[in-house]
Write an enzyme that holds these catalytic residues in place. Structure first.
Site, PDB file in Angstrom:
ATOM      1  CE  LYS A  13      -2.218  -0.641   3.871  1.00 18.36           C
ATOM      2  NZ  LYS A  13      -1.741  -1.956   4.321  1.00 18.36           N
ATOM      3  NE  ARG A 126       7.161  -2.821   5.672  1.00 21.27           N
ATOM      4  CZ  ARG A 126       5.873  -2.534   5.829  1.00 21.27           C
ATOM      5  NH1 ARG A 126       5.140  -2.188   4.788  1.00 21.27           N
ATOM      6  NH2 ARG A 126       5.317  -2.615   7.006  1.00 21.27           N
ATOM      7  NE  ARG A 159       5.929  -0.352   9.748  1.00 22.19           N
ATOM      8  CZ  ARG A 159       4.729  -0.297   9.169  1.00 22.19           C
ATOM      9  NH1 ARG A 159       4.610   0.243   7.983  1.00 22.19           N
ATOM     10  NH2 ARG A 159       3.670  -0.780   9.775  1.00 22.19           N
TER      11      ARG A 159
HETATM   12  P1  AMP Z   1       0.552   0.817   8.606  1.00 20.08           P
HETATM   13  O1  AMP Z   1       1.745   1.704   8.426  1.00 20.08           O
HETATM   14  O2  AMP Z   1      -0.599   1.233   7.746  1.00 20.08           O
HETATM   15  O3  AMP Z   1       0.907  -0.637   8.471  1.00 20.08           O
HETATM   16  O4  AMP Z   1       0.063   1.014  10.143  1.00 20.08           O
HETATM   17  C1  AMP Z   1       0.915   0.696  11.219  1.00 20.08           C
HETATM   18  C2  AMP Z   1       0.139   0.648  12.517  1.00 20.08           C
HETATM   19  O5  AMP Z   1      -0.471   1.927  12.783  1.00 20.08           O
HETATM   20  C3  AMP Z   1      -1.027  -0.340  12.539  1.00 20.08           C
HETATM   21  O6  AMP Z   1      -0.594  -1.663  12.863  1.00 20.08           O
HETATM   22  C4  AMP Z   1      -1.903   0.264  13.661  1.00 20.08           C
HETATM   23  O7  AMP Z   1      -1.342   0.007  14.946  1.00 20.08           O
HETATM   24  C5  AMP Z   1      -1.752   1.768  13.390  1.00 20.08           C
HETATM   25  N1  AMP Z   1      -2.774   2.271  12.443  1.00 20.08           N
HETATM   26  C6  AMP Z   1      -2.569   2.693  11.171  1.00 20.08           C
HETATM   27  N2  AMP Z   1      -3.722   3.112  10.602  1.00 20.08           N
HETATM   28  C7  AMP Z   1      -4.685   2.926  11.539  1.00 20.08           C
HETATM   29  C8  AMP Z   1      -6.100   3.156  11.568  1.00 20.08           C
HETATM   30  N3  AMP Z   1      -6.774   3.649  10.511  1.00 20.08           N
HETATM   31  N4  AMP Z   1      -6.771   2.836  12.710  1.00 20.08           N
HETATM   32  C9  AMP Z   1      -6.122   2.362  13.799  1.00 20.08           C
HETATM   33  N5  AMP Z   1      -4.799   2.121  13.840  1.00 20.08           N
HETATM   34  C10 AMP Z   1      -4.073   2.399  12.725  1.00 20.08           C
END
Ligand code: AMP
Length: 218
Positions: A13, A126, A159
């Protein structure tokens, strides 16, 4: 134009959001990036959300919804790509309501999909740039110089949540909560599913085939 990009962790994404934002001149709203920045500067929101990110759980909706609302007000005139938001039905409803107040709506909800085992392999390999956010994969899309960002020369890092137990938890959260968005957006007639296997260029081409003609690139 308002586009939601969703899919399981590691499906690509972030990479596709960056390519699409540049190509179609969209403002990218990445919830994960925003939350990681808050954690990095140890803001009051950052301190509240840190443990959720570490464990791979969703941050509570009230925090998320407020962050998005502020962004929508600041960018009401712009075309927006939402990356990693919404992540559950409650967030999707609140986004729809907030957009309706501004006389706007979601035009496309794009879901990227691949098999779980492929996801784990991608995430374990990653790396991302701590400065500009460019994402790399050690196997399929490595930097030219090991551990260094091609774009800005800064150090590449892994990460905290890209370790197998947390990856599995994030996949569970996706399957139990985020996957419900598929039916929700199908009912709104804005849903498209995209095969996210192959190279980032191949995936990008598949998405462009859907969006070309709807978005003015100028
Ligand atoms: P991502 O970078 O999109 O993989 O998001 C990393 C982490 O951020 C996720 O595992 C959640 O802990 C938090 N997070 C990201 N987007 C959301 C969202 N829309 N709602 C709640 N937690 C989120």
């Amino acid at each position: 134009m308002r586009i939601v990009l969703f899919g399981p962790p590691g499906v690509g994404k972030g990479t596709q959001a960056e390519l699409l934002a540049n190509h179609f001149h969209l403002v990218k709203f990445s919830m994960g990036d925003l939350l990681r920045q808050e954690v990095a500067v140890s803001s009051s929101i950052g301190r509240r959300v840190e443990s959720y990110l570490k464990q791979g759980n969703l941050v509570p909706d009230d925090i998320i919804v407020e962050l998005v609302y502020n962004f929508l007000l600041e960018n009401r005139e712009r075309d927006i790509l939402f990356d990693g938001f919404p992540r559950n039905l409650n967030q999707a409803h609140s986004l729809e309501q907030n957009l309706a107040q501004l006389g706007q709506k979601i035009d496309f909800a794009l879901e990227l999909y691949i098999a779980d085992e492929e996801i784990i392999k991608r995430l374990q390999n990653r790396l991302y740039c701590s400065s500009c956010g460019r994402i790399y994969n050690c196997l399929t899309d490595p930097p030219k110089k090991k551990g260094i960002c091609d774009v800005c020369g800064q150090e590449l890092i892994k990460r905290d949540d890209d370790e197998e137990p947390v990856i599995r938890r994030r996949l569970d959260v996706y399957n139990s909560q985020t996957r419900l968005l598929t039916e929700y957006y199908k009912e709104l007639n804005v849903y498209k599913r995209i095969d996210a296997s192959g190279s980032k260029e191949q995936i990008f081409k598949r998405i462009c085939e859907i969006l070309d003609g709807y978005i003015d690139k100028e």
